[in-house]
Design a protein around this motif. Sequence first.
Motif, PDB file in Angstrom:
ATOM      1  N   ALA A   1     -15.074   3.030   2.170  1.00  0.00           N
ATOM      2  CA  ALA A   1     -13.731   3.247   1.627  1.00  0.00           C
ATOM      3  C   ALA A   1     -12.983   1.945   1.363  1.00  0.00           C
ATOM      4  O   ALA A   1     -11.764   1.921   1.352  1.00  0.00           O
TER       5      ALA A   1
ATOM      6  N   THR B   1     -16.708   1.707  -4.958  1.00  0.00           N
ATOM      7  CA  THR B   1     -16.938   2.650  -6.053  1.00  0.00           C
ATOM      8  C   THR B   1     -15.792   2.609  -7.052  1.00  0.00           C
ATOM      9  O   THR B   1     -15.997   2.662  -8.271  1.00  0.00           O
ATOM     10  N   THR B   2     -14.596   2.469  -6.518  1.00  0.00           N
ATOM     11  CA  THR B   2     -13.427   2.408  -7.406  1.00  0.00           C
ATOM     12  C   THR B   2     -13.518   1.209  -8.338  1.00  0.00           C
ATOM     13  O   THR B   2     -13.137   1.302  -9.517  1.00  0.00           O
TER      14      THR B   2
HETATM   15  N1  LIG Z   1     -10.260  10.406  -6.816  1.00  0.00           N
HETATM   16  C1  LIG Z   1      -9.615   9.845  -5.771  1.00  0.00           C
HETATM   17  N2  LIG Z   1      -8.353  10.232  -5.467  1.00  0.00           N
HETATM   18  C2  LIG Z   1      -7.685   9.682  -4.432  1.00  0.00           C
HETATM   19  N3  LIG Z   1      -8.214   8.763  -3.621  1.00  0.00           N
HETATM   20  C3  LIG Z   1      -9.464   8.337  -3.845  1.00  0.00           C
HETATM   21  C4  LIG Z   1     -10.226   8.864  -4.926  1.00  0.00           C
HETATM   22  N4  LIG Z   1     -11.438   8.266  -4.921  1.00  0.00           N
HETATM   23  C5  LIG Z   1     -11.417   7.402  -3.877  1.00  0.00           C
HETATM   24  N5  LIG Z   1     -10.246   7.436  -3.236  1.00  0.00           N
HETATM   25  C6  LIG Z   1      -9.851   6.627  -2.082  1.00  0.00           C
HETATM   26  O1  LIG Z   1      -9.972   5.275  -2.444  1.00  0.00           O
HETATM   27  C7  LIG Z   1     -10.492   4.518  -1.383  1.00  0.00           C
HETATM   28  C8  LIG Z   1     -11.692   3.740  -1.854  1.00  0.00           C
HETATM   29  O2  LIG Z   1     -12.706   4.630  -2.210  1.00  0.00           O
HETATM   30  P1  LIG Z   1     -14.114   4.148  -2.798  1.00  0.00           P
HETATM   31  O3  LIG Z   1     -13.852   3.210  -3.881  1.00  0.00           O
HETATM   32  O4  LIG Z   1     -14.893   5.354  -3.100  1.00  0.00           O
HETATM   33  O5  LIG Z   1     -14.733   3.396  -1.550  1.00  0.00           O
HETATM   34  P2  LIG Z   1     -16.208   2.874  -1.281  1.00  0.00           P
HETATM   35  O6  LIG Z   1     -17.012   3.135  -2.483  1.00  0.00           O
HETATM   36  O7  LIG Z   1     -16.023   1.442  -0.962  1.00  0.00           O
HETATM   37  O8  LIG Z   1     -16.700   3.622  -0.088  1.00  0.00           O
HETATM   38  C9  LIG Z   1     -10.800   5.504  -0.279  1.00  0.00           C
HETATM   39  O9  LIG Z   1      -9.760   5.431   0.672  1.00  0.00           O
HETATM   40  C10 LIG Z   1     -10.816   6.827  -0.938  1.00  0.00           C
HETATM   41  O10 LIG Z   1     -10.362   7.831  -0.085  1.00  0.00           O
END
Ligand SMILES: Nc1ncnc2c1ncn2[C@@H]1O[C@H](COP(=O)(O)OP(=O)(O)O)[C@@H](O)[C@H]1O
Lengths: 593, 243
Positions: free
Chosen positions: B45, B49-50
Amino acid sequence: MAARRWVRTGAFAGIVTIFLALVGLIGGFTDVFLIGDEVTFAGLMLLLPAFVAGFVAAAPRIEGGERREMSLGEAAVAAAVAAASAGFVFALAVLFTDLIGDERIRPIFLNVSPSLMEFVAFGQSTVVGAVILVALSTMAGVLGGVLRAAPPVIRRPVTAAVVVTVLFGFLQRVIPIALDQLSLERDWLYHPIHDGLTWVGAAVVAAISAGISLLNTRFGARVRGSLSSSIGGRSGLAMSPVRLIASVAAVALLIAAPLLLGSVISEVLGTVMVFALLGIGLNIVVGYAGLLDLGYVFFFALGAYSLALLTGATLNVYGVPPDPAISGDLNFYIAIPIVMLIAAAAGLLVGAPVLRLRGDYLALVTLGLGEMVTVLVGSPWLVPLVGGPSGMRGITDAAIGGFAFRDPQRFYYLALAFVALAAFLSWRLATSRIGRAWTAMREDEQTADAMGISTTRFKLLAFAIGGAIGSLGGALFAVKIGSLTPASFQVIVSIQVLGLVILGGLGSIPGVLVGALVLVGLPGLLREFEEYRFLAYGAAVVAVMVLRPQGLVPNVRRSRELQEEERAQDEWAKAVEEGETPGELGPPAEVTT
Amino acid sequence: MTTERGAPILELRNVSTHYGLVAVLRDVDMDIYAGEMVCLLGGNASGKTTTLKTILGYVTPSEGDVVLDGNVVSGMSTAEVVRRGVSMVPENRRLFPDMTVEENLRLGAYLRRDRSAIEAARETVFETFPRVRERLKQKAGTLSGGEQQMVAMGRALMADPKVLLMDEPSMGLAPILVEQVFEIIKKIRELGKTVFIVEQNANMALSIADRGYVIQTGQVVLADTAQNLLQNPLMREAYLGEL
Ligand SMILES: Nc1ncnc2c1ncn2[C@@H]1O[C@H](COP(=O)(O)OP(=O)(O)O)[C@@H](O)[C@H]1O
Ligand SMILES: [Mg+2]
């Protein structure tokens, strides 16, 4: 443990039987004969739940991750327990009714008629009747169970024989007309007094269908294999010979039907064709693009009313055409492309706001949009445009140089031509790049995006094309009826069309036709069943979802899996015949995905 | 650290991304040069991915720009970004499970029209992953995890992308398969592809990458060559777990 499950299945079937009795599907049909003067529709309804209970109780179980088939003996026991429970539950209800007096129940449940009570007592005293009931249910259930556990070489022909024979029984108003038309002898097949099949006729029908099914089971795979390898393995052409023959016969029947069946039945078949068009359109939206649209009546109404407006129909209230600024007096064939363009544009308009919605939300919003149409066309405020509650009349009969198409037989051909056109278009789309994009989008929207597929565009495209085809259905409907009232554009249309698409098999064009025939045609042909139409819809759709989720005539993608399945079963069947033990394999799982 | 090599092929300039009111990426700066393999490390988190989703246009940054080959692509649709040469191997592979391997590969080249180029890309995929050729007719959903990963990478390669994004390719795979997957990534690198790889398995990722970024709660906290990151005491403590 297992016994409890069987009893539970049976008890449920018993409750279903009670339900069928209460809604009148047993008592009201004691004189609708399917075979001879013995097998009635009422009898079928009485014993069908027990049969199904037996079938279900004998189904293979997953135990500890292993799939376990039942032996014939086990299956018979399981089915007997289940079906006896079903009979017992129903018999209890009968005894209870008799105890407090059926005339005291009748004010609440109108269908608990004397004829029902007499029928379920088999003309005996209630107690004896109850015993017979349990015994007959048990027999029906054991049949179901044994059938379930039997190897495919037996199960498939028997199932085919039973289903086709019952279908022929149902078609007692249709097939005799065709036989007469062809000057063929009919009395050997259909009973001259009771209307149903004769026993001889039933035996012949059963034997022929079992024979065909057996041939398909034994040789289908081999011929299919050599066929498909000689054509280069294109899955679309890899049909079993039975399927090939059946398709050719189906097309021939579709063309000959109105001539064989006369005006009354052609009228029903015309409606079937209108719904087939709607089905082909909705299938693009739901089956190809995977967008659950519950407001499809929108396009149906749009097509009907815009055709009326464009071709010089008059308002029922004033007896004059609407304001010339918004209406025209075009020829049907010129108006049709315009209607479709309007609908496609409306599809984009409706599609745009709901693009971001998925699944349930999309379904709800489209449901609301569909409902708005119903309200709008009936609203007093649109009286000057579409006639409000009293509607419009004087819609074009689509004549070509004086050859009008309102007559049911002629209309059928007009509709069939449009169905063929729409089916062809839809098939081309499905096999094109666009079709691939839809498939990808349906399976995983986000990943489809990552492939560079612009899902927004393809969703809108599906709404537009689906809408255009739906409007074509509406326009033809208007031609068929000649007048329009808001009553024809209720939410139930959306549900019916969705039902037939699901019943036939999402994504499958032949499935749409079969679905329309079953859901629109059968109830229309059997007037007695008119009031049970929607009950039958619900039951049919639920049954398909549970027993054959891929639909009656699945689309190629899914049927490809099914064919692999069949091949495996065929091999298994062959191994059994040749006296080899097929090992732990057994017939593979039914495809349920 | 960067040697002279012209403009980066992919740049994130002060990118911040929000989900609703929550900032998930804050002021992120990254450059990736042609032919490089860069890894993005971070815990759960942390926004890895974001970051990829922002690059690919699934989400639009609230501030800053994503620049591909000199053009700002943030704000464009995903399809457009893909068309301009970015492909992704998604988290958890995300194959189309009911399609065959062949159909999955074909979809990877969805935007390409040139049949002979597609055929060439297929051959490249088969040479890189001979296993994929054997499985062409099999439904993707029935492949093993390792095979699925190969198909997912093959599918991304079918687009012949300028930049290949990979989201935790080792996720959910048995340790022995993780090794295999990294072997595969090495092969892809030998094809001369520019690769931006997101990983939690920092050791593995750094052993094959040229450079790495480390993010924590949406902010870049370290950026260095892979070699230096492997030596970095902070890294050893926080991510490498002194294995
Ligand atoms: N579609 C979404 N809506 C709201 N929050 C999100 C969404 N996707 C991810 N998050 C939040 O954004 C943060 C980063 O997520 P992510 O980029 O998936 O992390 P990682 O890939 O490093 O595990 C996390 O706290 C997650 O809960
Ligand atoms: Mg992640």
